[in-house]
Design an enzyme around this catalytic site. Structure first.
Site, PDB file in Angstrom:
ATOM      1  N   GLY A  45       9.497 -25.579  37.182  1.00 24.58           N
ATOM      2  CA  GLY A  45       8.667 -26.748  37.462  1.00 24.58           C
ATOM      3  C   GLY A  45       9.229 -27.495  38.655  1.00 24.58           C
ATOM      4  O   GLY A  45      10.374 -27.257  39.075  1.00 24.58           O
ATOM      5  N   GLN A  50      10.780 -35.008  43.793  1.00 23.68           N
ATOM      6  CA  GLN A  50      11.977 -34.171  44.025  1.00 23.68           C
ATOM      7  C   GLN A  50      12.022 -33.626  45.458  1.00 23.68           C
ATOM      8  O   GLN A  50      13.070 -33.173  45.908  1.00 23.68           O
ATOM      9  CB  GLN A  50      12.021 -33.000  43.035  1.00 23.68           C
ATOM     10  N   LEU A  93      16.362 -29.276  38.751  1.00 26.00           N
ATOM     11  CA  LEU A  93      16.723 -28.806  40.091  1.00 26.00           C
ATOM     12  C   LEU A  93      17.352 -29.937  40.917  1.00 26.00           C
ATOM     13  O   LEU A  93      18.022 -29.657  41.908  1.00 26.00           O
ATOM     14  CB  LEU A  93      15.490 -28.237  40.800  1.00 26.00           C
ATOM     15  N   GLU A 135       8.375 -32.865  33.839  1.00 28.34           N
ATOM     16  CA  GLU A 135       7.811 -33.106  35.185  1.00 28.34           C
ATOM     17  C   GLU A 135       7.080 -34.450  35.251  1.00 28.34           C
ATOM     18  O   GLU A 135       7.201 -35.175  36.248  1.00 28.34           O
ATOM     19  CB  GLU A 135       6.872 -31.961  35.593  1.00 28.34           C
TER      20      GLU A 135
HETATM   21  O1  K1U Z   1      11.846 -30.412  37.351  1.00 33.15           O
HETATM   22  C1  K1U Z   1      12.805 -29.692  37.567  1.00 33.15           C
HETATM   23  O2  K1U Z   1      13.864 -30.149  37.925  1.00 33.15           O
HETATM   24  C2  K1U Z   1      12.691 -28.196  37.339  1.00 33.15           C
HETATM   25  C3  K1U Z   1      13.331 -27.756  36.040  1.00 33.15           C
HETATM   26  C4  K1U Z   1      12.276 -27.788  34.958  1.00 33.15           C
HETATM   27  C5  K1U Z   1      12.740 -27.732  33.535  1.00 33.15           C
HETATM   28  C6  K1U Z   1      13.726 -26.885  33.103  1.00 33.15           C
HETATM   29  C7  K1U Z   1      14.098 -26.850  31.773  1.00 33.15           C
HETATM   30  C8  K1U Z   1      13.469 -27.656  30.868  1.00 33.15           C
HETATM   31  C9  K1U Z   1      12.496 -28.505  31.297  1.00 33.15           C
HETATM   32  C10 K1U Z   1      12.112 -28.534  32.625  1.00 33.15           C
HETATM   33  C11 K1U Z   1      13.875 -26.357  36.235  1.00 33.15           C
HETATM   34  O3  K1U Z   1      13.145 -25.471  36.538  1.00 33.15           O
HETATM   35  S1  K1U Z   1      15.582 -26.112  36.021  1.00 33.15           S
HETATM   36  C12 K1U Z   1      15.789 -24.361  36.277  1.00 33.15           C
HETATM   37  C13 K1U Z   1      15.300 -23.527  35.136  1.00 33.15           C
HETATM   38  O4  K1U Z   1      14.997 -24.046  34.087  1.00 33.15           O
HETATM   39  C14 K1U Z   1      15.176 -22.059  35.288  1.00 33.15           C
HETATM   40  C15 K1U Z   1      15.640 -21.422  36.392  1.00 33.15           C
HETATM   41  C16 K1U Z   1      15.510 -20.050  36.519  1.00 33.15           C
HETATM   42  C17 K1U Z   1      14.921 -19.318  35.527  1.00 33.15           C
HETATM   43  C18 K1U Z   1      14.465 -19.954  34.390  1.00 33.15           C
HETATM   44  C19 K1U Z   1      14.585 -21.325  34.278  1.00 33.15           C
HETATM   45 ZN    ZN Z   2      13.822 -32.141  36.883  1.00 33.54          ZN
END
Ligand code: K1U
Ligand code: ZN
Length: 170
Positions: A45, A50, A93, A135
């Protein structure tokens, strides 16, 4: 185009975002850039603040294997939430390499405007429900660490600040 992702702490990640009034080609191009940035990171996401844009726009794709399912949401809103809760170890992220358990409603109904300007409504559960809530929180200036106690939040903030300094040094 891949955009740089802001790293916590940054004042732009704490501000509420403005609703999108009119869908312009610039906003559609931003959504495409955000999807490219999210897949490149990689992540599941990304919210407009961001990448430094304080508009109510998020992108997601929580499919782990197989055909990608990109979703773009302008002005997303949680319309209803389940009473049952789910705990997921979340990452962000904008807070690299830090993870913590967050409890949220297990299922949500979300309304939004799609890329063609049409209103949509859908029920989400599992990882999609966790991600869409994470998000939408970004659009309200809220990070997953805001659900934690002050000690854990401060510890993660210090680690993120250190990481941000190291990334700036290159
Ligand atoms: O919003 C963001 O910072 C993105 C975030 C979203 C998220 C992750 C986990 C739970 C809720 C929301 C991410 O994408 S962190 C990276 C991540 O989760 C991931 C990376 C590579 C493969 C699978 C997952
Ligand atoms: Zn986030």
């Amino acid at each position: 185009m891949i955009k740089p992702i802001l790293i916590h702490p940054d004042p732009r990640l704490k501000k509420p975002c403005a609703p999108v009034a009119d869908l312009s080609d610039d906003l559609r191009a931003l959504a495409d850039d955000m999807l490219e940035t999210m897949y490149h990171a990689p992540g599941i996401g990304l919210a407009a603040p961001q990448v430094g844009v304080l508009d109510r726009l998020i992108v997601m794709d929580c499919v782990k294997e197989g055909e990608p399912e990109p979703v773009v949401m302008f002005n997303p809103e949680v319309l209803s939430s389940s009473d049952d809760l789910n705990v997921y170890e979340e990452g962000c992220l904008s807070i690299p390499e830090q993870y913590a358990d967050v409890t949220r409603p297990a299922a949500v109904r979300v309304g939004w405007i799609d890329m063609d300007g049409n209103p949509q409504e859908k029920d989400f559960d599992g990882l999609w429900a966790t991600c869409v809530q994470h998000e939408i929180d970004h659009l309200n200036g809220k990070l997953f660490i805001d659900y934690l106690g002050p000690m854990k939040r401060q510890m993660i903030t210090r680690k993120s600040q250190k990481m941000k300094r190291e990334m700036a040094r290159g």
